[in-house]
Design an enzyme around this catalytic site. Structure first.
Site, PDB file in Angstrom:
ATOM      1  N   GLU A  47       0.802  -1.224   0.000  1.00 57.54           N
ATOM      2  CA  GLU A  47       0.000   0.000   0.000  1.00 57.54           C
ATOM      3  C   GLU A  47       0.834   1.272   0.000  1.00 57.54           C
ATOM      4  OE1 GLU A  47      -0.470  -2.798   1.809  1.00 57.54           O
ATOM      5  OE2 GLU A  47      -2.167  -2.495   3.140  1.00 57.54           O
ATOM      6  N   ASN A  48       2.017   1.213   0.623  1.00 52.97           N
ATOM      7  CA  ASN A  48       2.802   2.442   0.757  1.00 52.97           C
ATOM      8  C   ASN A  48       3.526   2.830  -0.531  1.00 52.97           C
ATOM      9  OD1 ASN A  48       4.380   0.124   1.241  1.00 52.97           O
ATOM     10  ND2 ASN A  48       5.950   1.318   2.263  1.00 52.97           N
TER      11      ASN A  48
END
Lengths: 217, 230
Positions: A47-48
């Site tokens: 996600e990052n």
């Protein structure tokens, strides 16, 4: 990790088909990579802002700028890409994410998932879990069959705040592989050494049992 | 023609932040967190701040200094699970916390940076995150109205910058930084390396300097930027 858990993780790793884009939830789901061959063709998403997650590195080899969404120091592989948080979730919401493996507090027989909040006890925020659960093309849960107090996690209806409604397709637990069907839970495989009465006892909703020999893992 | 020089000192850049400001803070975990700007904000002690950030860092790091010093009125975050102090401050009612789905926080900030009023999304529509939000119908489907987020100040961390404020980021230190760098009245960038104009190739610029107001070169990287040994 206990033997039953290891077998659950190994079994769940078979969810991942060649060519997929996959997001592995924080915790147990990230362990499935240990059961994939090193040259397995898959694109892991974090996600990052990373696609093409490489192996976790020890502290003395780590890059301070390169972590996964769980904070582990990971690495790149040939073809990895970095991008910002908007791009990262554009990928999730637009249908490009083939599969996500998530943890769970509760799963209902209609596929509802609760995994982010226990009112009054645990309320750290959902991070990206709602988008993963709501938009991944296939949502699979990996969890112990019961919570630490021995209460079933597979229920007729969730009691905790939902992460997403009706999205869980399959559950890998330390006792069984269970599909969520329009008729409710359906047993697919049993963990070795688990009997049907034990499974029924540990499941908080009806579970359909296939005819004939039940495969084990 | 020559592009303007926006490089300034740490003290001067942070002094531009008013009391009660809404402040976007880059970073996801350690990577991309502007620790030096945050330390200076703690030192200058502006209060009643509303901070917008992916996470609340960890105890004793980053925005935790501001929470511990009572400078923060409200947090808008996606989660704060790694910071027990922030959870305690929330539970004791010392700070207000608004949770936002991670990608929706990114899009709200992007919309703010793009001069838009809001976005429409079905994310969270079946969850308690939908509580109190306006619902509209779009092509026959219900959608939540998520207002754009535009702030007084953005604090971002770049790996490389030039004096005009062109910015480049490293690895997963991008995260919210390029989005936040478009979405505030006053955009302050700290940078590990300040190169002369032309030192950052036009093709390598990720945030165009026209979005940025002040550039602060870091004289050193404090312990907070390093590897976290858990």
């Amino acid at each position: 990790m206990s033997d039953a858990r290891s077998r659950m993780v190994a079994r769940a790793a078979r969810e991942i088909a060649p060519g997929m884009v996959v997001n592995l939830g924080i915790g147990l789901p990230t362990k499935v990579v240990n059961y994939l061959p090193a040259d397995f063709p898959v694109c892991l998403h974090s996600e990052n802002g990373l696609t093409g997650i490489g192996p976790t590195l020890p502290h003395d080899k780590a890059d301070r700028n390169l972590i996964d969404a769980g904070g582990a120091y990971v690495s790149t592989i040939p073809g990895s890409a970095f991008f910002d948080s908007a791009v990262s979730f554009a990928l999730v919401r637009s249908g490009r994410l083939d599969l996500t493996l998530l943890g769970a507090f509760e799963i209902a027989q209609n596929g509802d998932l609760a995994n982010w909040k226990i009112p009054g006890k645990f309320s750290p925020g959902a991070g990206g879990a709602i988008e993963l659960a709501q938009k991944a093309r296939r949502v699979v849960v990996m969890t112990t069959h019961c919570d630490r107090k021995g209460n079933p996690k597979l229920l007729e209806a969730c009691t905790l705040p939902l992460t997403a409604k009706g999205r869980v397709a399959r559950i890998y637990s330390d006792m069984a592989v269970v599909d969520v069907t329009p008729e409710g839970f359906a047993l697919v495989e049993l963990a070795e050494g688990v009997s049907l009465p034990e499974l029924r006892e540990a499941t908080g909703a009806p579970i359909a049992i296939p005819a004939g020999d039940i495969p084990t893992f | 023609m020559k592009l303007p020089n926006k490089s300034t000192t740490l003290e001067e850049a942070v002094a531009a932040i008013p009391q009660g400001a809404t402040v976007l803070v880059g970073g996801f975990g350690v990577p991309g967190t502007p620790f030096t700007l945050l330390r200076e904000l703690a030192r200058q002690d502006q209060r009643e701040l509303v901070l917008v950030k992916n996470d609340a860092n960890e105890a004793g790091m980053g925005i935790d200094h501001l929470i511990a010093a009572g400078q923060v009125r409200k947090l808008i975050v996606t989660h704060l699970g790694l910071n027990a102090n922030a959870i305690a401050a929330m539970n004791e009612g010392k700070i207000e916390v608004e949770f936002c789905a991670q990608g929706i926080l990114a899009e709200r900030i992007r919309a703010g940076g793009a001069g838009l009023g809001a976005i429409l999304t079905d994310i969270g529509i079946d969850t308690e995150l939908a509580k109190g939000k306006q619902v509209v119908e779009m092509e026959g489907r219900p959608m939540l109205v998520e207002p754009a987020l535009r702030a007084d100040v953005a604090l971002v961390h770049a790996t490389t910058a030039d004096p005009f404020g062109n910015l480049a980021y490293a690895a997963t230190a991008r995260n919210f930084n390029p989005l936040m760098a478009m979405a505030a009245k006053q955009v302050i960038a700290e940078t590990e390396t300040l190169v002369p104009l032309g030192g950052l190739a036009a093709d390598a610029v990720e945030t165009p300097g026209a979005f940025v107001d002040q550039v602060v070169e870091l004289s050193e990287l404090s312990q907070e930027y390093g590897i976290v040994r858990r």
